[in-house]
Design a protein around this motif. Structure first.
Motif, mmCIF file in Angstrom:
data_model
loop_
_atom_site.group_PDB
_atom_site.id
_atom_site.type_symbol
_atom_site.label_atom_id
_atom_site.label_comp_id
_atom_site.label_asym_id
_atom_site.label_seq_id
_atom_site.Cartn_x
_atom_site.Cartn_y
_atom_site.Cartn_z
ATOM 1 N N THR A 1 0.803 -1.227 0.000
ATOM 2 C CA THR A 1 0.000 0.000 0.000
ATOM 3 C C THR A 1 0.838 1.280 0.000
ATOM 4 O OG1 THR A 1 -0.116 -0.096 2.416
ATOM 5 C CG2 THR A 1 -1.931 -1.128 1.166
ATOM 6 N N ALA A 2 2.155 1.156 0.033
ATOM 7 C CA ALA A 2 3.020 2.347 0.084
ATOM 8 C C ALA A 2 2.909 3.146 -1.205
ATOM 9 C CB ALA A 2 4.464 1.934 0.319
ATOM 10 N N ARG A 3 2.919 4.455 -1.069
ATOM 11 C CA ARG A 3 2.896 5.327 -2.247
ATOM 12 C C ARG A 3 4.175 5.141 -3.050
ATOM 13 N NH1 ARG A 3 0.490 10.748 0.566
ATOM 14 N NH2 ARG A 3 -1.587 9.907 0.869
ATOM 15 N N SER A 4 4.120 5.470 -4.321
ATOM 16 C CA SER A 4 5.256 5.236 -5.219
ATOM 17 C C SER A 4 6.494 6.034 -4.820
ATOM 18 C CB SER A 4 4.877 5.570 -6.667
ATOM 19 O OG SER A 4 4.543 6.940 -6.773
ATOM 20 N N HIS A 5 6.325 7.160 -4.165
ATOM 21 C CA HIS A 5 7.470 7.982 -3.769
ATOM 22 C C HIS A 5 7.937 7.701 -2.340
ATOM 23 C CE1 HIS A 5 4.007 10.232 -2.277
ATOM 24 N NE2 HIS A 5 4.821 10.687 -1.343
ATOM 25 N N ALA A 6 7.286 6.784 -1.634
ATOM 26 C CA ALA A 6 7.655 6.478 -0.244
ATOM 27 C C ALA A 6 9.047 5.863 -0.190
ATOM 28 C CB ALA A 6 6.632 5.532 0.369
ATOM 29 N N ARG A 7 9.807 6.221 0.830
ATOM 30 C CA ARG A 7 11.182 5.742 0.973
ATOM 31 C C ARG A 7 11.352 4.795 2.157
ATOM 32 N NH1 ARG A 7 14.193 11.247 1.294
ATOM 33 N NH2 ARG A 7 15.855 9.879 1.945
ATOM 34 N N PHE A 8 10.387 4.794 3.077
ATOM 35 C CA PHE A 8 10.520 4.012 4.305
ATOM 36 C C PHE A 8 9.263 3.177 4.527
ATOM 37 C CE2 PHE A 8 12.771 8.050 4.714
ATOM 38 C CZ PHE A 8 14.070 7.572 4.806
ATOM 39 N N CYS A 9 9.445 2.000 5.121
ATOM 40 C CA CYS A 9 8.317 1.084 5.299
ATOM 41 C C CYS A 9 7.418 1.473 6.464
ATOM 42 C CB CYS A 9 8.817 -0.348 5.454
ATOM 43 S SG CYS A 9 9.811 -0.641 6.942
#
Length: 195
Positions: A17-25
């Motif tokens: 479900t993380a956004r495409s620009h997310a860097r951290f879990c």
């Protein structure tokens, strides 16, 4: 087809479900990564020789293109590298200007205890320079100044030490080992004793 992305801090898989620009879990990884970025000595962060790296240590530029330790056009500032979402972490390029890194492989056990051969190297350093835990969590990077015209891998008391000063990038975690200072010290005497 979606490619697997890894958390920039723990290098575990990102949630679906993380956004495409997310860097951290998760928020804890984001906070830990930002704390680690602040612990990197200014002698490194002030040099525009930063790249990103994949979880498999493949160098990439801040825009996601291929990077190389031999191509200054693929390097960036520390600030831009930290802000980039490319890859899974940071790397610093050694270019022969006197900044060196001694990479002590597999010298920490599961409890963080230092192997005897590595303790001897750390004792020779004398707490005068910044040391970080490596990406894998079981090695150490000793950063400092010295003359080292080409990389070497040597065996010391049953362990492996890699010495680099040019033509190489080092994965940087920012996880300071022990109470080492946030500055680079002179490592020439250690380099000379190892070689």
């Amino acid at each position: 087809m979606t490619t697997r992305r890894d958390c920039e801090h723990c290098e575990g898989p990102m949630p679906i479900t993380a956004r495409s620009h997310a860097r951290f879990c998760k928020p804890a990884c984001r906070a830990a990564a930002h704390r680690a970025a602040r612990t990197v000595p200014a002698e490194l962060t002030s040099r525009p020789r930063w790249i990103r790296r994949t979880s498999r240590k493949v160098p990439v530029a801040v825009d996601g293109a291929a990077a190389s330790s031999a191509d200054p056009a693929s390097w960036s500032t520390h600030r831009d590298a930290v802000r980039s979402t490319a890859g899974a972490g940071l790397g610093f390029v050694l270019n022969g200007d006197g900044v060196v890194c001694l990479d002590l492989d597999h010298c920490l056990d599961a409890e963080g205890e230092v192997a005897g051969w590595a303790r001897n190297v750390l004792d020779a350093v004398g707490g005068s320079t910044w040391v970080e835990v490596s990406q894998g969590g079981d090695g150490l990077h000793i950063w400092g100044y010295g003359a080292l015209p080409h990389g070497r891998r040597i065996t010391v008391g049953g362990g492996s030490v890699e010495l680099y000063g040019t033509g190489r990038y080092i994965a940087v975690t920012g996880r300071t080992f022990g109470g080492t200072p946030q500055r680079l010290g002179d490592l020439q005497h250690v380099i000379d004793s190892l070689l």
